[in-house]
Design a protein around this motif. Structure first.
Motif, PDB file in Angstrom:
ATOM      1  N   THR A  16      -8.669  -3.265 -13.238  1.00 44.27           N
ATOM      2  CA  THR A  16      -7.756  -3.966 -14.143  1.00 44.27           C
ATOM      3  C   THR A  16      -6.757  -2.996 -14.775  1.00 44.27           C
ATOM      4  OG1 THR A  16      -9.483  -5.591 -14.589  1.00 44.27           O
ATOM      5  CG2 THR A  16      -7.657  -5.494 -16.135  1.00 44.27           C
ATOM      6  N   GLU A  17      -7.230  -1.805 -15.128  1.00 44.67           N
ATOM      7  CA  GLU A  17      -6.348  -0.801 -15.728  1.00 44.67           C
ATOM      8  C   GLU A  17      -5.267  -0.326 -14.758  1.00 44.67           C
ATOM      9  OE1 GLU A  17      -9.070   2.205 -17.041  1.00 44.67           O
ATOM     10  OE2 GLU A  17      -9.715   1.025 -18.772  1.00 44.67           O
ATOM     11  N   HIS A  18      -5.503  -0.496 -13.476  1.00 48.19           N
ATOM     12  CA  HIS A  18      -4.543  -0.061 -12.462  1.00 48.19           C
ATOM     13  C   HIS A  18      -3.754  -1.220 -11.850  1.00 48.19           C
ATOM     14  CE1 HIS A  18      -6.983   3.552 -12.830  1.00 48.19           C
ATOM     15  NE2 HIS A  18      -5.906   4.192 -12.397  1.00 48.19           N
ATOM     16  N   LEU A  19      -3.731  -2.353 -12.527  1.00 48.63           N
ATOM     17  CA  LEU A  19      -2.986  -3.513 -12.021  1.00 48.63           C
ATOM     18  C   LEU A  19      -1.511  -3.209 -11.827  1.00 48.63           C
ATOM     19  CD1 LEU A  19      -4.456  -6.670 -13.774  1.00 48.63           C
ATOM     20  CD2 LEU A  19      -4.601  -6.012 -11.367  1.00 48.63           C
ATOM     21  N   ALA A  20      -0.956  -2.361 -12.656  1.00 46.59           N
ATOM     22  CA  ALA A  20       0.470  -2.031 -12.534  1.00 46.59           C
ATOM     23  C   ALA A  20       0.793  -1.482 -11.149  1.00 46.59           C
ATOM     24  CB  ALA A  20       0.870  -1.027 -13.607  1.00 46.59           C
ATOM     25  N   LEU A  21      -0.131  -0.729 -10.560  1.00 47.79           N
ATOM     26  CA  LEU A  21       0.075  -0.200  -9.213  1.00 47.79           C
ATOM     27  C   LEU A  21       0.242  -1.334  -8.200  1.00 47.79           C
ATOM     28  CD1 LEU A  21       0.078   2.199  -7.183  1.00 47.79           C
ATOM     29  CD2 LEU A  21      -2.402   1.905  -7.057  1.00 47.79           C
ATOM     30  N   PHE A  22      -0.475  -2.430  -8.420  1.00 46.23           N
ATOM     31  CA  PHE A  22      -0.416  -3.558  -7.488  1.00 46.23           C
ATOM     32  C   PHE A  22       0.790  -4.454  -7.735  1.00 46.23           C
ATOM     33  CE2 PHE A  22      -4.823  -2.220  -7.557  1.00 46.23           C
ATOM     34  CZ  PHE A  22      -5.058  -2.086  -6.194  1.00 46.23           C
ATOM     35  N   THR A  29       2.970  -0.436   4.332  1.00 44.85           N
ATOM     36  CA  THR A  29       2.623   0.415   5.462  1.00 44.85           C
ATOM     37  C   THR A  29       3.134  -0.233   6.745  1.00 44.85           C
ATOM     38  OG1 THR A  29       0.492  -0.674   5.672  1.00 44.85           O
ATOM     39  CG2 THR A  29       0.571   1.324   4.317  1.00 44.85           C
ATOM     40  N   SER A  30       3.150   0.525   7.807  1.00 45.25           N
ATOM     41  CA  SER A  30       3.690   0.029   9.081  1.00 45.25           C
ATOM     42  C   SER A  30       2.880  -1.130   9.654  1.00 45.25           C
ATOM     43  CB  SER A  30       3.778   1.166  10.097  1.00 45.25           C
ATOM     44  OG  SER A  30       2.498   1.719  10.319  1.00 45.25           O
ATOM     45  N   HIS A  31       1.581  -1.187   9.365  1.00 45.17           N
ATOM     46  CA  HIS A  31       0.765  -2.280   9.903  1.00 45.17           C
ATOM     47  C   HIS A  31       0.906  -3.564   9.100  1.00 45.17           C
ATOM     48  CE1 HIS A  31      -1.997  -1.478   6.641  1.00 45.17           C
ATOM     49  NE2 HIS A  31      -2.150  -0.230   7.067  1.00 45.17           N
ATOM     50  N   ILE A  38      -7.009  -5.459   3.466  1.00 44.34           N
ATOM     51  CA  ILE A  38      -7.393  -4.059   3.230  1.00 44.34           C
ATOM     52  C   ILE A  38      -8.671  -3.993   2.402  1.00 44.34           C
ATOM     53  CG2 ILE A  38      -6.719  -1.890   2.113  1.00 44.34           C
ATOM     54  CD1 ILE A  38      -5.176  -2.416   4.702  1.00 44.34           C
ATOM     55  N   ILE A  39      -8.754  -4.793   1.367  1.00 42.25           N
ATOM     56  CA  ILE A  39      -9.953  -4.807   0.521  1.00 42.25           C
ATOM     57  C   ILE A  39     -11.170  -5.192   1.354  1.00 42.25           C
ATOM     58  CG2 ILE A  39     -11.100  -6.012  -1.391  1.00 42.25           C
ATOM     59  CD1 ILE A  39      -8.263  -6.170  -2.697  1.00 42.25           C
ATOM     60  N   GLU A  40     -11.053  -6.258   2.131  1.00 48.74           N
ATOM     61  CA  GLU A  40     -12.173  -6.694   2.970  1.00 48.74           C
ATOM     62  C   GLU A  40     -12.593  -5.599   3.945  1.00 48.74           C
ATOM     63  OE1 GLU A  40     -11.270 -10.365   4.947  1.00 48.74           O
ATOM     64  OE2 GLU A  40     -10.902 -11.404   3.061  1.00 48.74           O
ATOM     65  N   GLU A  41     -11.633  -4.976   4.612  1.00 44.06           N
ATOM     66  CA  GLU A  41     -11.939  -3.933   5.588  1.00 44.06           C
ATOM     67  C   GLU A  41     -12.600  -2.726   4.938  1.00 44.06           C
ATOM     68  OE1 GLU A  41      -8.389  -4.810   8.843  1.00 44.06           O
ATOM     69  OE2 GLU A  41      -8.238  -3.043   7.562  1.00 44.06           O
ATOM     70  N   GLN A  42     -12.049  -2.268   3.809  1.00 44.58           N
ATOM     71  CA  GLN A  42     -12.577  -1.073   3.151  1.00 44.58           C
ATOM     72  C   GLN A  42     -13.997  -1.300   2.623  1.00 44.58           C
ATOM     73  OE1 GLN A  42     -11.269   2.026   2.778  1.00 44.58           O
ATOM     74  NE2 GLN A  42      -9.444   1.531   3.928  1.00 44.58           N
ATOM     75  N   ILE A  43     -14.217  -2.424   1.978  1.00 43.93           N
ATOM     76  CA  ILE A  43     -15.545  -2.705   1.436  1.00 43.93           C
ATOM     77  C   ILE A  43     -16.538  -2.919   2.566  1.00 43.93           C
ATOM     78  CG2 ILE A  43     -16.924  -4.342   0.087  1.00 43.93           C
ATOM     79  CD1 ILE A  43     -14.534  -4.571  -1.820  1.00 43.93           C
ATOM     80  N   ALA A  44     -16.135  -3.648   3.605  1.00 42.61           N
ATOM     81  CA  ALA A  44     -17.032  -3.861   4.754  1.00 42.61           C
ATOM     82  C   ALA A  44     -17.429  -2.533   5.388  1.00 42.61           C
ATOM     83  CB  ALA A  44     -16.366  -4.768   5.789  1.00 42.61           C
ATOM     84  N   GLU A  45     -16.477  -1.642   5.541  1.00 41.92           N
ATOM     85  CA  GLU A  45     -16.760  -0.329   6.121  1.00 41.92           C
ATOM     86  C   GLU A  45     -17.801   0.430   5.295  1.00 41.92           C
ATOM     87  OE1 GLU A  45     -14.259   3.748   6.608  1.00 41.92           O
ATOM     88  OE2 GLU A  45     -13.254   1.924   7.300  1.00 41.92           O
ATOM     89  N   THR A  89       0.696  -1.127   0.066  1.00 43.70           N
ATOM     90  CA  THR A  89       1.390   0.161   0.156  1.00 43.70           C
ATOM     91  C   THR A  89       0.336   1.260   0.316  1.00 43.70           C
ATOM     92  OG1 THR A  89       1.329   0.601  -2.217  1.00 43.70           O
ATOM     93  CG2 THR A  89       3.206  -0.686  -1.394  1.00 43.70           C
ATOM     94  N   GLU A  90       0.770   2.456   0.669  1.00 41.23           N
ATOM     95  CA  GLU A  90      -0.158   3.585   0.826  1.00 41.23           C
ATOM     96  C   GLU A  90      -0.903   3.875  -0.476  1.00 41.23           C
ATOM     97  OE1 GLU A  90      -1.361   5.297   3.389  1.00 41.23           O
ATOM     98  OE2 GLU A  90      -0.141   4.087   4.750  1.00 41.23           O
ATOM     99  N   GLU A  91      -0.191   3.829  -1.592  1.00 36.05           N
ATOM    100  CA  GLU A  91      -0.814   4.106  -2.885  1.00 36.05           C
ATOM    101  C   GLU A  91      -1.892   3.075  -3.210  1.00 36.05           C
ATOM    102  OE1 GLU A  91       2.549   3.748  -2.476  1.00 36.05           O
ATOM    103  OE2 GLU A  91       3.141   5.851  -2.586  1.00 36.05           O
ATOM    104  N   GLN A  92      -1.611   1.816  -2.900  1.00 29.03           N
ATOM    105  CA  GLN A  92      -2.592   0.760  -3.136  1.00 29.03           C
ATOM    106  C   GLN A  92      -3.810   0.945  -2.238  1.00 29.03           C
ATOM    107  OE1 GLN A  92       0.033  -2.502  -2.346  1.00 29.03           O
ATOM    108  NE2 GLN A  92       0.710  -2.664  -4.474  1.00 29.03           N
ATOM    109  N   ILE A  93      -3.573   1.308  -0.997  1.00 30.64           N
ATOM    110  CA  ILE A  93      -4.677   1.532  -0.058  1.00 30.64           C
ATOM    111  C   ILE A  93      -5.556   2.684  -0.539  1.00 30.64           C
ATOM    112  CG2 ILE A  93      -5.251   2.271   2.301  1.00 30.64           C
ATOM    113  CD1 ILE A  93      -2.773   0.654   3.224  1.00 30.64           C
TER     114      ILE A  93
END
Length: 116
Positions: A16-22, A29-31, A38-45, A89-93
């Motif tokens: 929540t404190e980093h919502l500004a980034l989103f 990103t290019s993809h 991204i959230i689903e993929e990262q957490i699943a991994e 974005t890369e920063e969000q990822i």
């Protein structure tokens, strides 16, 4: 297991404190995957890694982890509802990756207590 612990509350607060980034307009990103994907993929991994590392887990514990991950995904979708379908974005990822590692740490700690 973890969603009822203070560490999880701190994690949601951190997000929540980093919502500004989103909410910032950055270069996707290019993809062009959405934040939700991204959230689903990262957490699943991280959860796959968790289960591979903890072979001693019984089926009931794995099921409990999956239920909690569903709840975590719901919470993240609630917090990021206004931007979840936007390209990441890369920063969000990077932040999502950090948060997913923290989630794995929460589960690692819970499993360690469970196995004591």
């Amino acid at each position: 297991m973890v969603t009822d612990k203070p560490g999880y509350e701190h994690l949601i607060q951190f997000l929540t404190e980093h919502l500004a980034l989103f909410e910032q307009q950055g270069t996707p990103t290019s993809h062009r995957k959405t934040l939700g994907v991204i959230i689903e993929e990262q957490i699943a991994e991280q959860i796959i890694q968790l289960c591979l590392q903890h072979t001693e887990l019984e089926t009931i514990h794995r099921s409990q982890i999956i239920r909690e991950v569903d709840g975590i995904m719901y919470d993240f979708q609630e917090v990021l509802a206004s931007v979840i379908e936007k390209p990441a974005t890369e920063e969000q990822i990077e932040l999502i990756n950090e948060v997913s590692l923290l989630i794995k740490n929460l589960f690692d700690t819970a499993i360690a207590h469970l196995m004591d």
